[in-house]
Design an enzyme around this catalytic site. Sequence first.
Site, mmCIF file in Angstrom:
data_model
loop_
_atom_site.group_PDB
_atom_site.id
_atom_site.type_symbol
_atom_site.label_atom_id
_atom_site.label_comp_id
_atom_site.label_asym_id
_atom_site.label_seq_id
_atom_site.Cartn_x
_atom_site.Cartn_y
_atom_site.Cartn_z
ATOM 1 C CB CYS A 59 -0.939 -0.007 1.199
ATOM 2 S SG CYS A 59 -2.010 -1.471 1.276
ATOM 3 C CG HIS A 65 -3.152 3.068 2.313
ATOM 4 N ND1 HIS A 65 -3.813 2.689 1.170
ATOM 5 C CD2 HIS A 65 -3.158 1.975 3.133
ATOM 6 C CE1 HIS A 65 -4.209 1.433 1.289
ATOM 7 N NE2 HIS A 65 -3.822 0.983 2.466
ATOM 8 C CG ASN A 83 -6.889 -0.988 1.550
ATOM 9 O OD1 ASN A 83 -6.145 -0.722 0.613
ATOM 10 N ND2 ASN A 83 -6.434 -1.335 2.741
#
Length: 357
Positions: free
Chosen positions: A135, A279, A310
């Site tokens: 990520c 993020h 996500n």
Amino acid sequence: MQETWTVRSPGEDSVLISTAPSVAHTALLGLGVYRPRRSVPNSEIVDRIDSSDEWIRTRSGIAARGWAEPDETIVTMSVSAARSALAAAGIAAEQIDAVVLATSSQMVLGPSAGAVVATELGLHDTAAFDVSAGCAGFCYALGNAAALVRAGQARHVLVIGVERLSDLLDPTDRTCAFIFADGAGAVVVGPSESEGIGPVAWGSDGSQTSAIKQDKDFTQYFAEVAAAEQSGERSERPYIRMNGQAVFRWAITFLEKACRDALDKAGITASDLDAFVPHQANSRITDALVRTLGLPDTVAVARDIVESGNTSAASIPMAMEQLLRSGEARHGDMALLLGFGAGLAYAGQVVRLPPLA
């Protein structure tokens, strides 16, 4: 500014072999994203994970997520986002000198997705490579791209974050099935008269790899497949797994330092920010970071997780686009980006937000 490269042979004078222009400043020149056509609300997945819409929203902030259809591949999503970024920057594809693509869900070891995307964009003999940093991948790729431009190795670099994490999900896994999603975001990095991309603050902690990982490597999987063929039993394919509590503890105890390092490297404080683009891992992590950093109410905070889930390496460019599209932030605003996740790895930098097409 010019950098001069020379070569010296034993007993010979130095001979000029090339000059490469380097630049003092870089910036995000344009931004584009691709969001999957299919939006999947919590109601579609709660039965398989024995959960509820309220539980998912409370735990993560997610109301829906984008899952790609078969024709929405790593390459096609990347190409679409890249074309939008090029249009926003007013840059022709042939002006791109390098492609840096961040992903953790490319389902083949080679060729690199970056090389295929470059070809699909009509580029020839262009440097292209993939970055695997979970990520944090987009911010890692962005740091590398800015360095390439500053060093004179490239004038314009296309940076892409893209994922098809729905390919890696066990649909019955209560810890992951509702979190991860698909999409792509791209930016064009190039020279600028003023600084638009601050120094990257990054790092990793390999001692915590078990927090987010593929649950078995392919050597183990192939051995299980062979054994299953002999026994007549079924082997289970690899899936992504996550220890949410371990990630949450790490995030709220460590990431304040990462944010402050990025701010310090840029020579600013939290009160100088116009926007915060972390993020999109979990809304509770975002809330904790906002409180810990003491961000004023005037700072726009990205909340793309609510409708997009996500999307790992794609989440920061997608979240930037959501802030700009909604009007909560504007082109030129000063924003802190922060990517973090599998590795465990993190990377962040202060940037001026780019234009949209």
